[in-house]
Design a protein around this motif. Structure first.
Motif, short mmCIF file in Angstrom:
data_model
loop_
_atom_site.label_atom_id
_atom_site.label_comp_id
_atom_site.label_asym_id
_atom_site.label_seq_id
_atom_site.Cartn_x
_atom_site.Cartn_y
_atom_site.Cartn_z
N GLY A 74 -13.39 -51.03 50.40
CA GLY A 74 -14.73 -50.54 50.73
C GLY A 74 -14.74 -49.67 51.97
N LYS A 75 -14.14 -50.16 53.05
CA LYS A 75 -14.15 -49.42 54.32
C LYS A 75 -13.27 -48.18 54.24
CE LYS A 75 -15.22 -53.43 57.19
NZ LYS A 75 -14.74 -54.35 58.25
N LEU A 76 -12.14 -48.28 53.52
CA LEU A 76 -11.22 -47.14 53.43
C LEU A 76 -11.86 -45.97 52.69
CD1 LEU A 76 -8.43 -45.92 53.88
CD2 LEU A 76 -7.67 -47.04 51.76
N VAL A 77 -12.44 -46.22 51.51
CA VAL A 77 -13.01 -45.11 50.74
C VAL A 77 -14.25 -44.55 51.44
CG1 VAL A 77 -12.08 -45.93 48.55
CG2 VAL A 77 -14.38 -46.62 49.22
N ARG A 78 -14.98 -45.40 52.17
CA ARG A 78 -16.13 -44.89 52.92
C ARG A 78 -15.66 -43.93 54.01
NH1 ARG A 78 -17.94 -49.46 54.78
NH2 ARG A 78 -18.84 -50.03 52.77
N SER A 79 -14.54 -44.26 54.67
CA SER A 79 -13.99 -43.39 55.71
C SER A 79 -13.53 -42.05 55.14
CB SER A 79 -12.80 -44.07 56.40
OG SER A 79 -13.19 -45.25 57.04
N LEU A 80 -13.13 -42.06 53.86
CA LEU A 80 -12.60 -40.85 53.22
C LEU A 80 -13.66 -40.06 52.47
CD1 LEU A 80 -9.32 -42.45 51.83
CD2 LEU A 80 -9.51 -40.91 53.79
N GLY A 81 -14.91 -40.55 52.49
CA GLY A 81 -15.98 -39.84 51.80
C GLY A 81 -15.94 -40.01 50.29
N ILE A 82 -15.26 -41.06 49.81
CA ILE A 82 -15.18 -41.33 48.37
C ILE A 82 -16.35 -42.23 47.98
CG2 ILE A 82 -13.84 -42.50 46.56
CD1 ILE A 82 -11.30 -41.73 48.13
N PRO A 83 -17.16 -41.82 47.00
CA PRO A 83 -18.30 -42.65 46.60
C PRO A 83 -17.85 -43.97 45.99
CG PRO A 83 -18.03 -40.80 45.08
CD PRO A 83 -17.07 -40.57 46.21
N LEU A 84 -18.57 -45.04 46.32
CA LEU A 84 -18.26 -46.37 45.78
C LEU A 84 -19.56 -47.06 45.42
CD1 LEU A 84 -16.46 -48.79 45.13
CD2 LEU A 84 -16.45 -49.36 47.57
N SER A 85 -19.76 -47.27 44.12
CA SER A 85 -20.93 -48.02 43.64
C SER A 85 -20.44 -49.33 43.05
CB SER A 85 -21.70 -47.21 42.60
OG SER A 85 -20.84 -46.90 41.50
N ASP A 86 -21.31 -50.33 43.02
CA ASP A 86 -20.98 -51.65 42.46
C ASP A 86 -19.73 -52.24 43.12
OD1 ASP A 86 -23.09 -51.57 40.67
OD2 ASP A 86 -21.90 -50.52 39.15
N ARG A 87 -19.76 -52.32 44.46
CA ARG A 87 -18.65 -52.92 45.20
C ARG A 87 -18.46 -54.36 44.73
NH1 ARG A 87 -14.15 -53.81 46.93
NH2 ARG A 87 -13.66 -54.24 49.10
N HIS A 88 -17.20 -54.76 44.58
CA HIS A 88 -16.78 -56.08 44.11
C HIS A 88 -17.14 -56.31 42.64
CE1 HIS A 88 -15.36 -57.26 48.01
NE2 HIS A 88 -16.54 -57.08 48.56
N ARG A 89 -17.38 -55.21 41.91
CA ARG A 89 -17.40 -55.25 40.46
C ARG A 89 -16.22 -54.42 39.99
NH1 ARG A 89 -21.99 -57.01 37.72
NH2 ARG A 89 -20.55 -56.82 35.94
N ALA A 90 -15.59 -54.86 38.89
CA ALA A 90 -14.32 -54.26 38.48
C ALA A 90 -14.42 -52.76 38.22
CB ALA A 90 -13.79 -54.97 37.22
N GLN A 91 -15.47 -52.34 37.52
CA GLN A 91 -15.57 -50.92 37.16
C GLN A 91 -15.79 -50.05 38.40
OE1 GLN A 91 -18.38 -50.18 34.03
NE2 GLN A 91 -17.19 -48.47 33.25
N GLY A 92 -16.66 -50.47 39.32
CA GLY A 92 -16.91 -49.70 40.53
C GLY A 92 -15.67 -49.61 41.41
N ASP A 93 -14.99 -50.74 41.60
CA ASP A 93 -13.79 -50.74 42.44
C ASP A 93 -12.65 -49.95 41.80
OD1 ASP A 93 -15.19 -52.27 44.20
OD2 ASP A 93 -13.99 -54.09 44.00
N ALA A 94 -12.51 -50.04 40.48
CA ALA A 94 -11.43 -49.32 39.79
C ALA A 94 -11.68 -47.81 39.86
CB ALA A 94 -11.32 -49.77 38.34
#
Length: 461
Positions: A130-150
């Motif tokens: 979560g913190k890594l992709v946020r630092s890189l500007g990568i969108p992340l929805s549904d954190r801690h759900r398999a599809q969002g994290d994958a």
């Protein structure tokens, strides 16, 4: 080929966890070619803290398929792939445990994006997904759900592939796929069929995964086919030794040229001769003459004097200086293009204001020279060159800070890059040297990028 996945579990004792959700994206290094996701009934209760973390509860899984019902699909989508996950040992262990319960030996090689990120993205504040992709500007929805994290892991892995300038990931992947397999020379036509008809850089690897040739082309497939159909000695040697061809789409010729140049120097492939040649022989410099006028001069590029811009040969330099002189109403005599003792040719047709005869003051003449220098040299400037990306909804960016080339990156059109820190995080660093400066300046003399974005200069230390 990679199978990028994420698994959510019930929690509980080690090796007694059950899978509650799985998402897998089959990725060829460039695009997702297949995908699978599903909730899974673990046939055991979920730990309360996991329910709070993921939002997945026992009621949601009551009618979900059990693991044995999706096992065949998981085997099919991961067949022949390297498993990629954030903390891959965990996901691999969970899958292997579930398949063991079915009496099936599930074995796949794996790559971990935590380890790759620590190596290729040093000094990040955190390597949690979560913190890594946020630092890189990568969108992340549904954190801690398999599809969002994958999905986020796919975007992260794509960025890591671009950052991996030494090609460790590709080489390791080729070696892993080669383990225990019969060493057969591949059909060259099969290799070509998998290549895109797009702009980019291509890498020919031998049996051990070592890069033996690097090239760039507007049409990768067409160019590699030429290598494989040519009958000269070098082409026959390549055809005999090549095991596979990997590639990187760049979206435009400028990044392709920059990548090819830097990687030829880094990898020194034995069949590539281009990286051993000088890219330029002459340069444009300036000097103030005894009357106070700034003269532009063509000189051999020997590194002793700072260049305004560089040229592949003398004739190219001379042609360019004629154009610069005409477009900026400068004097051919002062710029060494007219050896006359009188007024220069442009003065005769009223396109030179008489600096050659000292009829125009140095102050007015030099203002036009300085305007040209400011517009055509990135010395002490900080800019981002925005151009086409690898996909329709993507743009590329080349970052120049205080006149030095920093690197390149790609970003989604849905994402704004007005934050300098996020801009730097998506940049793949590349060496700033005379060759990279020459490539950028030569390209901009002949082509237009979509946009040149001026940035605030980086404060000097």
């Amino acid at each position: 080929m990679y199978a990028i996945l994420d698994i959510e579990t019930t929690g509980g004792k080690y090796n007694e966890e059950g899978i509650t959700e799985i998402a897998i994206y089959k990725f060829d290094g460039h695009t997702v070619v297949d995908q699978f996701s599903s909730l899974i009934n673990p046939e055991k209760p979920i730990q309360p803290f996991v329910v709070n973390l993921t939002g997945i509860n026992n009621e949601m899984l009551r009618h979900a398929p059990k693991f044995y019902e999706v096992a065949k699909r998981i085997i099919e989508i991961t067949e022949g792939c390297i498993l990629v996950a954030h903390n891959a040992l965990f996901d691999q262990r969970i899958l292997a445990t579930e398949f063991d319960r079915l009496g099936y030996n599930f074995e796949r090689e794996s790559l971990c994006t935590v380890e790759l990120s620590q190596k290729l993205l040093p000094d990040m504040p955190s390597y949690s997904l979560g913190k890594l992709v946020r630092s890189l500007g990568i969108p992340l929805s549904d954190r801690h759900r398999a599809q969002g994290d994958a999905k986020a892991t796919v975007a992260l892995f794509k960025l890591l592939l671009a950052k991996d300038t030494s090609k460790e990931i590709i080489t390791e992947t080729i070696q892993k796929h080669s383990k225990g397999k019969e060493k057969l020379q591949p059909k060259l036509l099969d290799i070509v069929e998998k290549l895109p008809s797009e702009i980019g850089v291509y890498y020919m690897h031998n049996e051990a995964g070592k890069i033996i040739y690097i090239g760039r082309s507007k049409n990768i497939k067409k160019r590699v086919l030429q290598h494989f159909t040519n009958d000269n000695k070098k082409s026959r040697q390549l055809q005999a030794q090549v095991k596979t061809v990997t590639f990187e789409k760049t979206g435009n010729e400028l990044i392709a040229h920059l990548k090819e140049n830097i990687e030829l120097k880094r990898n020194k492939p034995k069949f590539s001769s281009r990286g051993r040649k000088n890219l330029f022989t002459h340069q444009l410099t300036s000097v103030i003459d005894q009357n106070g006028y700034i003269n532009l001069q063509i000189e051999p590029a020997d590194g002793r004097k700072k260049a305004i811009t560089t040229f592949s040969n003398y004739q190219q330099a001379k042609t360019s200086l004629f154009k610069i002189t005409s477009e900026n109403q400068l004097c051919q005599k002062l710029n060494g293009l007219d050896k006359t003792t009188k007024g220069c040719f442009l003065y005769g047709i009223k396109e030179c204001y008489g600096a050659c005869l000292q009829e125009e003051s140095p102050e007015y003449y030099n203002s036009r020279v300085e305007r040209f220098l400011e517009q055509n040299s990135f010395q002490k400037q900080s800019v981002a060159l925005i151009d086409r990306g690898r996909e329709v909804d993507e743009r590329s960016v080349i970052l120049i800070e205080n006149g030095e080339f920093i690197g390149y990156g790609f970003y989604s059109l849905n994402y704004q890059i007005n934050n300098p820190e996020i801009l730097k995080s998506i940049i793949t660093p590349m060496e700033n040297n005379r060759d990279t400066q020459h490539i950028i300046q030569s390209y901009l003399r002949k082509n237009k990028v979509l946009k040149i974005l001026k940035l605030s200069p980086k404060p000097a230390n």
